[in-house]
Design a protein around this motif. Structure first.
Motif, PDB file in Angstrom:
ATOM      1  N   LEU A 171       0.861  -1.154   0.088  1.00  0.00           N
ATOM      2  CA  LEU A 171      -0.070   0.049  -0.055  1.00  0.00           C
ATOM      3  C   LEU A 171       0.838   1.245  -0.009  1.00  0.00           C
ATOM      4  N   PHE A 172       2.271   1.143   0.400  1.00  0.00           N
ATOM      5  CA  PHE A 172       2.860   2.376   0.461  1.00  0.00           C
ATOM      6  C   PHE A 172       4.444   1.863   0.121  1.00  0.00           C
ATOM      7  N   THR A 173       4.878   2.561  -1.086  1.00  0.00           N
ATOM      8  CA  THR A 173       6.192   2.449  -1.497  1.00  0.00           C
ATOM      9  C   THR A 173       7.094   3.783  -1.613  1.00  0.00           C
ATOM     10  N   VAL A 174       8.223   3.674  -1.386  1.00  0.00           N
ATOM     11  CA  VAL A 174       9.180   4.965  -1.543  1.00  0.00           C
ATOM     12  C   VAL A 174      10.357   4.784  -1.809  1.00  0.00           C
ATOM     13  N   ALA A 175      10.929   5.706  -2.568  1.00  0.00           N
ATOM     14  CA  ALA A 175      12.458   5.770  -3.025  1.00  0.00           C
ATOM     15  C   ALA A 175      12.922   7.081  -2.720  1.00  0.00           C
ATOM     16  N   VAL A 176      14.233   7.074  -2.193  1.00  0.00           N
ATOM     17  CA  VAL A 176      14.805   8.366  -1.850  1.00  0.00           C
ATOM     18  C   VAL A 176      16.267   8.363  -2.227  1.00  0.00           C
ATOM     19  N   ARG A 177      16.912   9.389  -2.845  1.00  0.00           N
ATOM     20  CA  ARG A 177      18.219   9.616  -3.382  1.00  0.00           C
ATOM     21  C   ARG A 177      18.767  11.011  -2.983  1.00  0.00           C
ATOM     22  N   VAL A 178      19.885  11.236  -2.883  1.00  0.00           N
ATOM     23  CA  VAL A 178      20.564  12.460  -2.616  1.00  0.00           C
ATOM     24  C   VAL A 178      21.672  12.848  -3.669  1.00  0.00           C
ATOM     25  N   ARG A 179      21.593  14.114  -4.335  1.00  0.00           N
ATOM     26  CA  ARG A 179      22.756  14.301  -5.304  1.00  0.00           C
ATOM     27  C   ARG A 179      23.415  15.146  -4.639  1.00  0.00           C
ATOM     28  N   LYS A 180      24.925  14.908  -4.442  1.00  0.00           N
ATOM     29  CA  LYS A 180      25.872  15.634  -3.776  1.00  0.00           C
ATOM     30  C   LYS A 180      26.223  16.881  -4.573  1.00  0.00           C
ATOM     31  N   PRO A 181      27.018  17.894  -4.309  1.00  0.00           N
ATOM     32  CA  PRO A 181      27.483  18.850  -5.235  1.00  0.00           C
ATOM     33  C   PRO A 181      28.499  18.308  -6.091  1.00  0.00           C
ATOM     34  N   ASP A 182      29.306  17.338  -5.796  1.00  0.00           N
ATOM     35  CA  ASP A 182      30.296  16.774  -6.722  1.00  0.00           C
ATOM     36  C   ASP A 182      29.789  15.891  -7.867  1.00  0.00           C
ATOM     37  N   GLY A 183      28.534  15.705  -7.655  1.00  0.00           N
ATOM     38  CA  GLY A 183      27.818  14.845  -8.818  1.00  0.00           C
ATOM     39  C   GLY A 183      27.568  13.488  -8.276  1.00  0.00           C
ATOM     40  N   THR A 184      28.019  12.905  -6.875  1.00  0.00           N
ATOM     41  CA  THR A 184      27.841  11.657  -6.634  1.00  0.00           C
ATOM     42  C   THR A 184      26.368  11.445  -6.362  1.00  0.00           C
ATOM     43  N   VAL A 185      25.787  10.229  -6.337  1.00  0.00           N
ATOM     44  CA  VAL A 185      24.309  10.304  -5.885  1.00  0.00           C
ATOM     45  C   VAL A 185      24.159   9.020  -5.076  1.00  0.00           C
ATOM     46  N   LYS A 186      23.603   9.275  -3.823  1.00  0.00           N
ATOM     47  CA  LYS A 186      23.654   8.239  -2.711  1.00  0.00           C
ATOM     48  C   LYS A 186      21.926   7.933  -2.582  1.00  0.00           C
ATOM     49  N   ILE A 187      21.695   6.639  -2.836  1.00  0.00           N
ATOM     50  CA  ILE A 187      20.440   6.185  -2.710  1.00  0.00           C
ATOM     51  C   ILE A 187      20.162   5.684  -1.205  1.00  0.00           C
ATOM     52  N   MET A 188      19.096   6.023  -0.560  1.00  0.00           N
ATOM     53  CA  MET A 188      18.817   5.553   0.658  1.00  0.00           C
ATOM     54  C   MET A 188      18.368   4.240   0.601  1.00  0.00           C
ATOM     55  N   PRO A 189      19.051   3.372   1.745  1.00  0.00           N
ATOM     56  CA  PRO A 189      18.342   2.044   1.492  1.00  0.00           C
ATOM     57  C   PRO A 189      17.095   1.824   2.154  1.00  0.00           C
TER      58      PRO A 189
END
Length: 658
Positions: A113-131
């Protein structure tokens, strides 16, 4: 139509998105050029910039078979996408954590009933996906009700200049209502705000946008070739100015750009007018409420009565008000089987209203079932008939040529006074025939007053003890009752000690609180030692009184800039009285003179002093006759408050007697 001030970016911000179905994220992050163009210098006085705010709302027919049980009906799903560039620390506190509440009545029978995805792009271009392990799913509500769930998470290591992307989908199986209201606006500046509405091929719905001149007509496409696939309606708005959160502001939805959708038919009956919507609601949910005589007896009442009276209706209301509120949501639709509510002794405002309504009808009362749009939510657009405007019902009783509203909101005491947010609010009167919109009257609303009385005992060593008594009525009392509705009795004293009205104690000896859930007034007393408010200076003793409530109000309101108009809950009065004992061996050096003040919107105040039998008595009264003050008068209002507080805090100088 809604009024909204707009401005346009002076830089070109263009980026592309890919639409994917198998990807973890539906939207790609924007390109580096766009991200770098959004800076704190470019967007001065902004905490963050929302690059994309997107909502996709879908209504479809679905059925499942689970362990031999067949579930089928309309399913609504709402997907939201938020891509935000963080510009300062204040934005981190707002976007760094997330919570979402939803109802899960089917549990394992209808998973996902509820799904979520989160990620963050850092100023240097790297992207971190929240587990996914960072996402916590918990039960919430009183007694940790298993049906009411909350999703919470905190994004790790979020920093200024990061780009945060949050995508989530909430699904409601076997949905009873498919109408909805969507806002293109947000608390921060929005570069691109999109809305997608997808219905089944056989479904028809109406849509309304306000103001239409800024939102425009939708683009319509057929995005699927599957049998019975419906069309998708798309609206896109650019450069949407923020509706900033400010204390005592007008409701968000009264200021936002909005689109409303509502089905043209429900259960083969037309629902395109207020009368049609009300009649279908009555036929579907009210006319079929079920309650046994045994449940009425379990509440302590006879199943039948030959005499209707206000005292009997009040007693029934008070009995139901003692039930526990289930979860944190108000529900428009009462449960069909009201015996369950009596047995469990818990429910929501819709359940309690349905139970109250059904019993009164059995007793022969003339009763109306009203769906309300209260002032905390804002006004409704009369040209857009939809049940989505309403969050809960109230019950109106007619007897002896008089009427009374009974509201099961937590702000209301067991005596059933009218809450401030229903004064002149709009309601849909639900009837078998001739339903319609009306404006509720205000003849039951109590006056709003905050009164604090200080009894101060000064010692010759400069210390001070005080007994403080506070009494709140009207909207001031209702706000406290609402805030503390679910606070356990064991925690009430500590909560009241932390209120602005009573925060100047360094230590407390005793706290007493009235049974404010039972009566309209909220009252409490606190005794103890004060923070340093008196001081010795040579042969003088100096004491400065302090107006707790007014100081708290001013602190809540204060900001370097006020963007929106001020809207208090209701007209109000602040009363202050301090009786200060003159220490033995001292005398008042000079009696302060009375003062009179005036502020915006007809606000007035005065302060008087008197002396008798070894005490100094100070009284102050502030009157605010209007609940609405324009933002251009914000500076004058703060100056008025400062003048009143300075007048009350005038030094009382005591000199030693030779």
């Amino acid at each position: 139509m809604k009024n909204c001030t707009r401005f346009v970016l002076f830089i070109s911000l263009l980026f592309g998105f890919s639409i994917g179905t198998a990807q973890t994220f539906v939207r790609e992050l924007p390109d580096e050029k766009l991200i770098n163009a959004i800076t704190e210098q470019t967007f001065k006085a902004h905490d963050a910039v929302i690059i994309l705010k997107e909502v996709s709302y879908k209504v479809e027919w679905d059925d499942k078979v689970f362990q031999g049980d067949h579930f089928f009906g309309f399913v609504t799903s709402e997907s939201k996408i938020l891509i935000v560039k963080i510009l300062n620390e204040r934005a981190i506190s707002r976007y760094g954590s997330f919570s979402y509440s939803y109802t899960d009545y089917l549990g394992e029978y209808w998973p996902g009933l509820f799904t979520v995805a989160v990620r963050v792009r850092k100023p240097d271009g790297t992207v971190k996906i929240m587990p996914e392990t960072e996402v916590k799913r918990i039960n919430e509500g009183r007694d940790r009700d298993e049906f009411f769930k909350k999703v919470v998470f905190k994004i790790p290591d979020i920093e200024v200049n990061d780009v945060v992307q949050i995508e989530y989908t909430s699904t409601t199986p076997l949905s009873k209502l498919s109408s909805a209201i969507f806002s293109f606006s947000d608390r921060d500046y929005v570069l691109y705000s999109n809305l997608y509405i997808t219905q089944t091929d056989k479904s028809k719905f109406n849509y309304f946008s306000f103001p239409i001149s800024q939102i425009g007509q939708p683009n319509v496409t057929q995005i699927s070739t599957e049998t019975e696939a419906g069309k998708t309606y798309f609206w896109g708005v650019k450069n949407v100015v923020p509706i900033r959160y400010e204390p005592y502001s007008f409701p968000f939805m009264d200021q936002a750009l909005i689109t409303i959708i509502t089905p043209q038919k429900t259960n083969l009956k037309k629902t395109e007018t207020w009368e049609e919507i009300g009649t279908v609601f009555y036929d579907t949910y009210i006319d079929d409420l079920k309650l046994s005589s045994g449940s009425i007896e379990d509440l302590g009442f006879a199943t039948k009565t030959n005499h209707q009276s206000w005292s009997l209706a009040d007693s029934l209301f008070a009995a139901i008000k003692k039930f526990a509120y289930r979860g944190t949501r108000w529900e428009t639709i009462p449960t069909e089987y009201l015996d369950n509510i009596v047995e469990d002794k818990k429910g929501d405002a819709g359940d309690f209203s349905g139970l109250f309504y059904k019993i009164l009808r059995k007793w022969g009362y003339t009763v109306d079932f009203l769906l309300v749009r209260d002032q905390r939510q804002g006004n409704l657009e009369l040209n857009a008939p939809s049940l989505a405007w309403f969050k809960r019902p109230v019950i109106r009783v007619h007897l002896d040529g008089k009427t009374k509203l009974y509201d099961f909101d937590a702000a209301v005491s067991e005596t059933g006074e009218l809450p401030w947010f229903l004064v002149n609010s709009q309601a849909l009167d639900i009837r078998e025939e001739l339903s319609g919109i009306e404006t509720l009257s205000q003849n039951q609303f109590p006056a709003t007053e905050t009164k604090e009385t200080h009894l101060v005992t000064l010692s010759t060593d400069g210390s001070a003890k005080e007994k403080l008594a506070v009494r709140l009525t009207g909207s001031a009392a209702q706000s406290i009752r609402s805030d503390f509705a679910t606070v356990p009795e064991s925690e009430l004293k500590s909560k009241f000690k932390s209120l602005p009205h009573s925060k100047n104690f360094s230590e407390t000896d005793s706290v007493t609180i009235n049974r404010f859930k039972l009566v309209p007034e909220v009252e409490w007393t606190i005794s103890g030692r004060l923070n340093s408010q008196s001081e010795e200076l040579n042969e003088f003793l100096i004491y400065r009184p302090y107006w707790n409530a007014l100081s708290g109000l001013k602190n809540d309101l204060y900001a370097p800039v006020r963007y929106g108009h001020i809207r208090f809950e209701s007209p109000f009065e602040y009363r202050y009285k301090a009786t200060v004992t003159i220490p033995e061996g001292y005398a008042l050096k000079e009696m302060p003179t009375a003062s009179t003040f005036s502020g915006p919107a007809g606000s007035t105040g005065h302060i008087t002093y008197s002396s008798f039998q070894g005490v100094i008595e100070l009284e102050a009264l502030l009157k605010m006759p209007s609940e609405t003050i324009g933002n251009t008068d914000f500076g004058a209002l703060i100056k008025f408050f400062d003048s009143m507080m300075t007048g009350v805090s005038r030094e009382l100088v005591f000199s030693k007697v030779n």
